[in-house]
Design a protein around this motif. Structure first.
Motif, PDB file in Angstrom:
ATOM      1  N   ASP A 460      -0.352  -0.424  15.704  1.00 52.92           N
ATOM      2  CA  ASP A 460      -1.007  -1.249  14.686  1.00 52.92           C
ATOM      3  C   ASP A 460       0.020  -1.499  13.589  1.00 52.92           C
ATOM      4  OD1 ASP A 460      -2.528  -2.080  12.352  1.00 52.92           O
ATOM      5  OD2 ASP A 460      -4.324  -1.432  13.419  1.00 52.92           O
ATOM      6  N   LEU A 461       0.273  -2.772  13.275  1.00 56.74           N
ATOM      7  CA  LEU A 461       1.308  -3.108  12.303  1.00 56.74           C
ATOM      8  C   LEU A 461       1.007  -2.547  10.917  1.00 56.74           C
ATOM      9  CD1 LEU A 461       2.274  -6.776  13.246  1.00 56.74           C
ATOM     10  CD2 LEU A 461       3.405  -4.648  13.877  1.00 56.74           C
ATOM     11  N   ARG A 462      -0.240  -2.218  10.631  1.00 55.57           N
ATOM     12  CA  ARG A 462      -0.568  -1.651   9.322  1.00 55.57           C
ATOM     13  C   ARG A 462      -0.051  -0.221   9.168  1.00 55.57           C
ATOM     14  NH1 ARG A 462      -6.813  -2.267   9.267  1.00 55.57           N
ATOM     15  NH2 ARG A 462      -6.410  -1.693  11.441  1.00 55.57           N
ATOM     16  N   LEU A 463       0.398   0.379  10.266  1.00 51.32           N
ATOM     17  CA  LEU A 463       0.970   1.722  10.186  1.00 51.32           C
ATOM     18  C   LEU A 463       2.443   1.705   9.821  1.00 51.32           C
ATOM     19  CD1 LEU A 463      -0.687   3.366  13.322  1.00 51.32           C
ATOM     20  CD2 LEU A 463      -1.279   3.744  10.925  1.00 51.32           C
ATOM     21  N   ALA A 464       3.085   0.538   9.842  1.00 47.91           N
ATOM     22  CA  ALA A 464       4.515   0.420   9.538  1.00 47.91           C
ATOM     23  C   ALA A 464       4.679  -0.715   8.535  1.00 47.91           C
ATOM     24  CB  ALA A 464       5.313   0.145  10.812  1.00 47.91           C
ATOM     25  N   VAL A 465       4.892  -0.363   7.265  1.00 44.87           N
ATOM     26  CA  VAL A 465       4.698  -1.315   6.183  1.00 44.87           C
ATOM     27  C   VAL A 465       5.937  -1.423   5.295  1.00 44.87           C
ATOM     28  CG1 VAL A 465       3.181  -1.972   4.271  1.00 44.87           C
ATOM     29  CG2 VAL A 465       2.252  -0.677   6.194  1.00 44.87           C
ATOM     30  N   LEU A 466       6.236  -2.637   4.903  1.00 39.83           N
ATOM     31  CA  LEU A 466       7.257  -2.910   3.890  1.00 39.83           C
ATOM     32  C   LEU A 466       6.603  -2.940   2.518  1.00 39.83           C
ATOM     33  CD1 LEU A 466       9.974  -4.004   2.729  1.00 39.83           C
ATOM     34  CD2 LEU A 466       9.176  -6.291   3.358  1.00 39.83           C
ATOM     35  N   HIS A 467       7.146  -2.169   1.588  1.00 37.41           N
ATOM     36  CA  HIS A 467       6.686  -2.173   0.194  1.00 37.41           C
ATOM     37  C   HIS A 467       7.826  -2.688  -0.674  1.00 37.41           C
ATOM     38  CE1 HIS A 467       3.080   0.194   1.131  1.00 37.41           C
ATOM     39  NE2 HIS A 467       3.862   0.896   1.935  1.00 37.41           N
ATOM     40  N   GLU A 468       7.569  -3.721  -1.423  1.00 41.54           N
ATOM     41  CA  GLU A 468       8.594  -4.312  -2.269  1.00 41.54           C
ATOM     42  C   GLU A 468       8.514  -3.717  -3.664  1.00 41.54           C
ATOM     43  OE1 GLU A 468       7.946  -8.485  -1.997  1.00 41.54           O
ATOM     44  OE2 GLU A 468       8.722  -8.622   0.054  1.00 41.54           O
ATOM     45  N   ARG A 469       9.468  -2.874  -3.988  1.00 42.24           N
ATOM     46  CA  ARG A 469       9.585  -2.187  -5.270  1.00 42.24           C
ATOM     47  C   ARG A 469       8.622  -0.995  -5.349  1.00 42.24           C
ATOM     48  NH1 ARG A 469       9.133  -6.176 -10.117  1.00 42.24           N
ATOM     49  NH2 ARG A 469      10.038  -4.344 -11.169  1.00 42.24           N
ATOM     50  N   PHE A 470       9.054   0.018  -6.063  1.00 40.80           N
ATOM     51  CA  PHE A 470       8.238   1.223  -6.208  1.00 40.80           C
ATOM     52  C   PHE A 470       6.931   0.943  -6.947  1.00 40.80           C
ATOM     53  CE2 PHE A 470      12.386   3.160  -5.399  1.00 40.80           C
ATOM     54  CZ  PHE A 470      12.028   4.101  -4.455  1.00 40.80           C
ATOM     55  N   VAL A 471       6.986   0.046  -7.905  1.00 42.23           N
ATOM     56  CA  VAL A 471       5.782  -0.209  -8.691  1.00 42.23           C
ATOM     57  C   VAL A 471       4.655  -0.757  -7.826  1.00 42.23           C
ATOM     58  CG1 VAL A 471       6.408  -2.571  -9.347  1.00 42.23           C
ATOM     59  CG2 VAL A 471       4.962  -1.208 -10.863  1.00 42.23           C
ATOM     60  N   SER A 472       4.979  -1.384  -6.715  1.00 38.04           N
ATOM     61  CA  SER A 472       3.930  -1.925  -5.845  1.00 38.04           C
ATOM     62  C   SER A 472       3.105  -0.826  -5.183  1.00 38.04           C
ATOM     63  CB  SER A 472       4.544  -2.821  -4.763  1.00 38.04           C
ATOM     64  OG  SER A 472       5.267  -2.067  -3.810  1.00 38.04           O
ATOM     65  N   LEU A 473       3.578   0.414  -5.255  1.00 36.94           N
ATOM     66  CA  LEU A 473       2.813   1.534  -4.703  1.00 36.94           C
ATOM     67  C   LEU A 473       1.701   2.005  -5.637  1.00 36.94           C
ATOM     68  CD1 LEU A 473       5.813   3.644  -3.363  1.00 36.94           C
ATOM     69  CD2 LEU A 473       4.172   2.398  -1.971  1.00 36.94           C
ATOM     70  N   MET A 474       1.777   1.589  -6.880  1.00 37.14           N
ATOM     71  CA  MET A 474       0.782   2.028  -7.858  1.00 37.14           C
ATOM     72  C   MET A 474      -0.580   1.386  -7.585  1.00 37.14           C
ATOM     73  SD  MET A 474       2.431   4.171  -9.641  1.00 37.14           S
ATOM     74  CE  MET A 474       1.352   4.410 -11.052  1.00 37.14           C
ATOM     75  N   PRO A 475      -1.665   2.019  -8.016  1.00 32.61           N
ATOM     76  CA  PRO A 475      -3.008   1.483  -7.728  1.00 32.61           C
ATOM     77  C   PRO A 475      -3.205   0.043  -8.175  1.00 32.61           C
ATOM     78  CG  PRO A 475      -3.157   3.720  -8.555  1.00 32.61           C
ATOM     79  CD  PRO A 475      -1.723   3.329  -8.695  1.00 32.61           C
ATOM     80  N   ASP A 476      -2.632  -0.330  -9.332  1.00 30.77           N
ATOM     81  CA  ASP A 476      -2.798  -1.701  -9.810  1.00 30.77           C
ATOM     82  C   ASP A 476      -1.523  -2.514  -9.669  1.00 30.77           C
ATOM     83  OD1 ASP A 476      -1.289  -0.419 -11.640  1.00 30.77           O
ATOM     84  OD2 ASP A 476      -2.507  -0.902 -13.395  1.00 30.77           O
ATOM     85  N   ALA A 477      -0.548  -1.965  -8.935  1.00 30.13           N
ATOM     86  CA  ALA A 477       0.749  -2.627  -8.727  1.00 30.13           C
ATOM     87  C   ALA A 477       1.453  -2.912 -10.049  1.00 30.13           C
ATOM     88  CB  ALA A 477       0.589  -3.916  -7.925  1.00 30.13           C
ATOM     89  N   LYS A 478       1.188  -2.074 -11.053  1.00 38.51           N
ATOM     90  CA  LYS A 478       1.841  -2.227 -12.346  1.00 38.51           C
ATOM     91  C   LYS A 478       2.484  -0.906 -12.745  1.00 38.51           C
ATOM     92  CE  LYS A 478      -1.440  -5.741 -13.993  1.00 38.51           C
ATOM     93  NZ  LYS A 478      -2.444  -6.086 -15.038  1.00 38.51           N
ATOM     94  N   GLY A 479       3.542  -1.016 -13.553  1.00 36.04           N
ATOM     95  CA  GLY A 479       4.271   0.168 -13.974  1.00 36.04           C
ATOM     96  C   GLY A 479       3.601   0.861 -15.143  1.00 36.04           C
ATOM     97  N   PRO A 480       4.206   1.981 -15.593  1.00 31.63           N
ATOM     98  CA  PRO A 480       5.399   2.583 -15.008  1.00 31.63           C
ATOM     99  C   PRO A 480       5.075   3.345 -13.721  1.00 31.63           C
ATOM    100  CG  PRO A 480       4.610   3.927 -16.808  1.00 31.63           C
ATOM    101  CD  PRO A 480       3.763   2.697 -16.809  1.00 31.63           C
ATOM    102  N   PHE A 481       6.089   3.552 -12.928  1.00 33.70           N
ATOM    103  CA  PHE A 481       5.905   4.216 -11.647  1.00 33.70           C
ATOM    104  C   PHE A 481       5.630   5.707 -11.844  1.00 33.70           C
ATOM    105  CE2 PHE A 481       7.977   6.335  -7.976  1.00 33.70           C
ATOM    106  CZ  PHE A 481       7.069   5.939  -7.027  1.00 33.70           C
TER     107      PHE A 481
END
Length: 709
Positions: A460-481
């Motif tokens: 399943d492609l959702r198991l292998a994911v590209l994330h652009e920038r660390f901040v995109s991992l945050m719940p609202d995709a906003k910083g600070p990380f």
């Protein structure tokens, strides 16, 4: 050389190796005084010797404690049709755990990918941070860009007759292929991209790095039955010869299908290099060409015994082929049904009619342009020189021929190794990748292509994911990380974090945004994100707060030595025990094996693990036994006059880094056997701490995918 001055406790205290007790204390100070320490770490950057992972350790160390960080996943790309039903959030699988993690930075990141995937049944999590983790792309980059940019033979010959072959007009780098990926750095032979992220990466340094890589895995560009390192015709003692720059070896009748098809010109060894902080070849400064390239040859069109600006180098890694895909034809001849129209006719037109153009994210199973010769792609069975009727290696044998060096690169290629795994084998692993969009080695592109190999194999492609920038991992995709706030259960089992701000200001770029290091705060995010990811995915993470027993050296760096059969000498490994190790004698722990960067060493990298132990004390990371694995070309040993102090001496023929593989060396077996030594270290650690290491077991694992909308 006295090592006391090099690896301190990240600048907190001037503690030599024998004390390296400052790790936990530094962590505490960094936690309490992060702003001040960031400045201290940054000011210290310039004082550490260069390396593929350079200095980051001061930075890594201090500020690592300042906070934990991460990103938010991108929307899933359009999936290929699947026969299996889609995975739903909360779905679980049975998974075997060995409680071993292998990880590293830069060269050590390459180690994690190579050793980890070659032995995927022995590890649970692979962390490859900014390293050479996809040889398929890396060799393509070296051969089509770093080794390219020359005019066609007729124009070079005309320049030689006109006496202008050493001028820019005799060079055609404008004909190079364009960048295929965002932020891909395009270089050519006379103009290598320069960056000082982690050191002075001028032409001399780049030559040494590539030489060490080839010393490790073999020369992919030539077939030489006498040497796995040198091109054919070069003796194995060439490095020992005096004044090689003024006394090149001249090889007669050395053919190449583009630049010497009839063997008319001599092919020569040559020197290169510069004293400047630059990747540019300076034809006007021949006195600076003092670095023997050793591993490549040039065609001496004008016969002066030197490589002039417009004279080409030649590489013969495999028989010439067309990377048009398994359908056997380029886009303009595709019929839109998976086949080809006859030669001379036009296909149906449009963009990629047969849908076979490779892209690691959007079409990872594509075979056209995937930098690999696939079955069905046309090739010229004329041998490696590409010239018919020369009886060259591989000519007329009816099969596609590569050099043995190229084959060994592929045998260690993480991309190829993933391709050979079954979906079930991949399902019991976690692979974590990162890379900066301005990395001078294009490791952000190697990372993307490794993720592509995983996406081509996962269920399943959702198991292998590209994330652009660390901040995109945050719940609202906003910083600070803040890594403590990342919900890793929705970020994918395998992930690639492509760090760096595409819109960064010139000032931020100058400060390191997106480069091989990623600046001070960015490096902190890189390290903390990985350790936080590990803490989430390991079963039953132990994040209870507990103090160190400093009398028993918990949280300190401890060095151990053993007699290595693989290296035929004494070897070192460094260990950091977690807090509570002695207070809770019945508790068992996972073990993380960590590799260092090019130009660094194992004892120095162990200080990073000491900082991680400080975070374990605070309950921010799960408790683990940390092991730093030494992989440089130096032997590190106790000072005979002061056993608490470490000293070093050159022990191997490589320059600065072994790349942690069983090195081919000059003759195929005379290099340091570093992968074998790695598993000796594993054995030593498991003998020393066997009853304190978690035993393999099968557990239920919840697949980390986002909720279905």
């Amino acid at each position: 050389m006295d090592r006391m001055g090099w690896w301190r406790c990240f600048g907190c205290f001037h503690l030599p190796h024998q004390k390296v007790k400052g790790g936990a204390l530094c962590a505490l100070l960094a936690y309490c005084q992060a702003p001040f320490l960031r400045m201290a770490a940054w000011s210290g950057v310039v004082r550490i010797r260069s390396g593929w992972v350079w200095v980051g350790l001061w930075v890594f160390g201090f500020v690592v404690v300042a906070g934990l960080a991460c990103t938010t996943p991108e929307d899933p790309k359009k999936d290929d049709p699947k026969k299996d039903p889609p995975i739903v959030q909360g779905q679980t699988i049975e998974r075997r755990w060995n409680y071993r993690i292998i990880a590293g930075i830069s060269m050590g990141g390459g180690m994690a990918a190579m050793v980890g995937l070659r032995n995927h049944d022995k590890f649970d999590i692979i962390g490859t941070l900014g390293g050479p983790n996809d040889h398929t792309y890396l060799l393509h980059f070296i051969q089509s860009m770093l080794g390219n940019g020359f005019c066609d033979l007729n124009k070079i010959q005309e320049a030689a007759k006109a006496g202008t072959i050493n001028e820019a007009s005799a060079y055609c780098n404008q004909s190079l292929p364009k960048a295929r990926f965002p932020f891909e750095i395009v270089s050519d032979f006379n103009n290598w991209y320069y960056d000082d992220a982690g050191g002075n990466w001028n032409r001399n340094a780049m030559i040494r790095v590539v030489q060490d890589l080839i010393f490790a895995l073999g020369n992919p560009s030539y077939q030489n039955p006498e040497s796995t390192y040198y091109p054919p015709g070069i003796p194995n003692n060439w490095r020992d010869q005096p004044d090689r720059c003024n006394n090149p070896i001249r090889l007669k009748n050395f053919r190449h299908h583009v630049y010497n098809p009839d063997g008319k010109y001599d092919v020569i060894t040559f020197c290169d290099g510069t004293s400047e902080r630059s990747g540019t070849y300076r034809a006007d400064k021949p006195e600076e060409h003092t670095a023997s390239t050793e591993i490549i040859l040039a065609v001496d069109i004008n016969g002066n015994g030197k490589r002039d600006y417009g004279e080409p180098i030649i590489l013969t890694p495999y028989e010439p082929y067309e990377d048009v895909g398994t359908d056997g034809c380029p886009d303009d001849r595709e019929d839109g049904k998976g086949g080809c129209v006859p030669v001379g006719q036009k296909g149906v037109g449009g963009d990629d009619p047969n849908k076979d153009n490779y892209h690691p994210i959007t079409n990872p199973k594509g075979t056209q342009g995937n930098m690999t010769r696939d079955e069905g792609e046309p090739f010229q069975d004329n041998g490696l020189d590409g010239v018919p009727n020369t009886k060259d290696f591989g000519e007329g044998d009816g099969k596609f021929t590569m050099t043995r060096g190229f084959e060994n690169f592929m045998a260690h290629d993480p991309h190829t190794l993933v391709g050979k795994m079954t979906p079930d084998q991949l399902a019991r692993l976690n692979v974590y990748i990162d890379g900066g969009i301005r990395d001078l080695f294009n490791f952000h592109v190697t990372g993307m292509n490794l993720l592509g190999a995983i996406r081509a194999k996962t269920s399943d492609l959702r198991l292998a994911v590209l994330h652009e920038r660390f901040v995109s991992l945050m719940p609202d995709a906003k910083g600070p990380f803040d890594a403590n706030k990342v919900d890793w259960s929705t970020k994918g089992q395998h992930l690639y974090i492509q760090y760096g701000d595409p819109n960064a200001s010139p000032e931020k770029i100058a400060a390191g945004d997106g480069d091989h290091i990623h600046g001070v705060d960015g490096m902190i995010n890189r390290v903390l994100a990985f350790f936080s990811y590990v803490s989430h995915h390991l079963p039953d993470p132990d994040t209870n707060r507990i103090d160190f027993d400093k009398e028993k050296k918990e949280g300190d760096v401890q060095h151990f030595f053993y007699e290595s059969k693989a290296l035929k000498r004494q070897n070192i490994y460094s260990v950091v025990l977690p807090p509570g190790f002695h207070a809770e004698p019945n508790k068992r722990y996972p073990v993380i094996y960590f590799g260092h960067g090019y130009g660094m060493d194992g004892p120095g990298m162990a200080s990073l693990l000491a900082v991680g132990a400080g975070l374990m004390k605070e309950g921010q990371l799960t408790k683990m036994i940390g092991v730093s694995v030494h992989g440089s070309c130096e032997r590190i040993y106790p000072d005979p006059e002061n056993p608490k102090r470490l000293r070093s001496e050159k022990a191997e023929a490589c320059h600065k880094g072994s790349f942690y593989v069983d090195n081919k060396g000059f003759s195929g077996s005379d290099g340091p056997q570093m992968e074998s030594a790695f598993f000796e270290v594993v054995s030593e650690v498991e003998k020393r701490y066997g009853d304190r290491i978690r035993k393999p077991e099968t557990r239920i694992y919840k697949l980390p995918i986002p909720a279905t909308k």
